[in-house]
Design a protein around this motif. Structure first.
Motif, mmCIF file in Angstrom:
data_model
loop_
_atom_site.group_PDB
_atom_site.id
_atom_site.type_symbol
_atom_site.label_atom_id
_atom_site.label_comp_id
_atom_site.label_asym_id
_atom_site.label_seq_id
_atom_site.Cartn_x
_atom_site.Cartn_y
_atom_site.Cartn_z
ATOM 1 N N GLY A 141 0.820 -1.204 0.000
ATOM 2 C CA GLY A 141 0.000 0.000 0.000
ATOM 3 C C GLY A 141 0.857 1.258 0.000
ATOM 4 N N GLY A 142 1.933 1.237 0.765
ATOM 5 C CA GLY A 142 2.857 2.368 0.775
ATOM 6 C C GLY A 142 3.545 2.560 -0.560
ATOM 7 N N ILE A 143 3.936 1.476 -1.176
ATOM 8 C CA ILE A 143 4.564 1.549 -2.502
ATOM 9 C C ILE A 143 3.569 2.090 -3.516
ATOM 10 C CG2 ILE A 143 5.514 0.164 -4.386
ATOM 11 C CD1 ILE A 143 6.675 -1.686 -2.167
ATOM 12 N N THR A 144 2.337 1.596 -3.467
ATOM 13 C CA THR A 144 1.307 2.048 -4.394
ATOM 14 C C THR A 144 1.016 3.539 -4.207
ATOM 15 O OG1 THR A 144 0.332 -0.161 -4.389
ATOM 16 C CG2 THR A 144 -1.060 1.633 -5.189
ATOM 17 N N ALA A 145 0.975 3.982 -2.968
ATOM 18 C CA ALA A 145 0.751 5.413 -2.702
ATOM 19 C C ALA A 145 1.902 6.237 -3.248
ATOM 20 C CB ALA A 145 0.588 5.645 -1.207
ATOM 21 N N GLY A 146 3.120 5.746 -3.128
ATOM 22 C CA GLY A 146 4.276 6.453 -3.673
ATOM 23 C C GLY A 146 4.237 6.543 -5.184
ATOM 24 N N VAL A 147 3.831 5.478 -5.834
ATOM 25 C CA VAL A 147 3.725 5.481 -7.294
ATOM 26 C C VAL A 147 2.643 6.463 -7.738
ATOM 27 C CG1 VAL A 147 3.080 4.067 -9.294
ATOM 28 C CG2 VAL A 147 4.652 3.158 -7.593
ATOM 29 N N ALA A 148 1.514 6.449 -7.036
ATOM 30 C CA ALA A 148 0.434 7.381 -7.365
ATOM 31 C C ALA A 148 0.890 8.824 -7.166
ATOM 32 C CB ALA A 148 -0.795 7.084 -6.500
ATOM 33 N N ALA A 149 1.620 9.094 -6.082
ATOM 34 C CA ALA A 149 2.122 10.444 -5.834
ATOM 35 C C ALA A 149 3.105 10.868 -6.926
ATOM 36 C CB ALA A 149 2.786 10.513 -4.467
ATOM 37 N N TYR A 150 3.924 9.943 -7.376
ATOM 38 C CA TYR A 150 4.884 10.247 -8.442
ATOM 39 C C TYR A 150 4.156 10.656 -9.726
ATOM 40 C CZ TYR A 150 8.079 9.434 -12.309
ATOM 41 O OH TYR A 150 8.794 9.569 -13.451
ATOM 42 N N PHE A 151 3.156 9.894 -10.138
ATOM 43 C CA PHE A 151 2.420 10.219 -11.355
ATOM 44 C C PHE A 151 1.647 11.533 -11.208
ATOM 45 C CE2 PHE A 151 2.923 5.638 -12.437
ATOM 46 C CZ PHE A 151 3.608 5.852 -13.627
ATOM 47 N N LEU A 152 1.106 11.794 -10.028
ATOM 48 C CA LEU A 152 0.427 13.047 -9.781
ATOM 49 C C LEU A 152 1.416 14.214 -9.884
ATOM 50 C CD1 LEU A 152 -2.360 12.827 -7.246
ATOM 51 C CD2 LEU A 152 -1.523 15.049 -7.910
ATOM 52 N N TRP A 153 2.593 14.040 -9.323
ATOM 53 C CA TRP A 153 3.635 15.061 -9.379
ATOM 54 C C TRP A 153 4.038 15.347 -10.817
ATOM 55 C CZ3 TRP A 153 5.971 18.209 -5.889
ATOM 56 C CH2 TRP A 153 7.147 18.826 -6.289
ATOM 57 N N CYS A 154 4.216 14.302 -11.601
ATOM 58 C CA CYS A 154 4.598 14.476 -13.017
ATOM 59 C C CYS A 154 3.474 15.145 -13.809
ATOM 60 C CB CYS A 154 4.944 13.131 -13.629
ATOM 61 S SG CYS A 154 6.501 12.462 -13.032
ATOM 62 N N ALA A 155 2.237 14.802 -13.512
ATOM 63 C CA ALA A 155 1.112 15.394 -14.236
ATOM 64 C C ALA A 155 0.963 16.889 -13.944
ATOM 65 C CB ALA A 155 -0.184 14.659 -13.872
ATOM 66 N N ARG A 156 1.397 17.301 -12.759
ATOM 67 C CA ARG A 156 1.292 18.712 -12.379
ATOM 68 C C ARG A 156 2.500 19.521 -12.833
ATOM 69 N NH1 ARG A 156 -0.722 19.661 -6.499
ATOM 70 N NH2 ARG A 156 -1.148 21.667 -7.467
ATOM 71 N N GLY A 157 3.420 18.881 -13.525
ATOM 72 C CA GLY A 157 4.573 19.597 -14.072
ATOM 73 C C GLY A 157 5.795 19.598 -13.181
ATOM 74 N N GLY A 158 5.844 18.663 -12.247
ATOM 75 C CA GLY A 158 6.952 18.626 -11.295
ATOM 76 C C GLY A 158 8.137 17.971 -11.773
#
Length: 71
Positions: A54-71
């Motif tokens: 679950g922690g790994i999945t949350a990290g992956v989701a945060a990474y994709f969200l960060w990339c989508a926002r231009g980070g």
């Protein structure tokens, strides 16, 4: 490791910046061994193993969200 097999099948003429040691034998042994360790962890301590995933999945989701926002 599965990506090594996939890339070499899909793009056989693609340049290889590095060589995989012992290909295809070492990756072919590593894959079932790693899945076996995963199955053992799930069988021995399913709660903590799923919590870790679950922690790994949350990290992956945060990474994709960060990339989508231009980070």
């Amino acid at each position: 490791m599965w990506g090594v097999f996939r890339l070499r099948r899909q793009r056989p003429d693609h340049p290889r910046p590095y060589r995989t040691f012992g290909y295809p034998w070492i990756p072919a042994v590593f894959l079932p061994a790693s899945f076996g360790m995963l199955a053992s962890a799930l069988a021995g301590a399913p709660g903590s193993t799923l919590f870790s995933f679950g922690g790994i999945t949350a990290g992956v989701a945060a990474y994709f969200l960060w990339c989508a926002r231009g980070g």
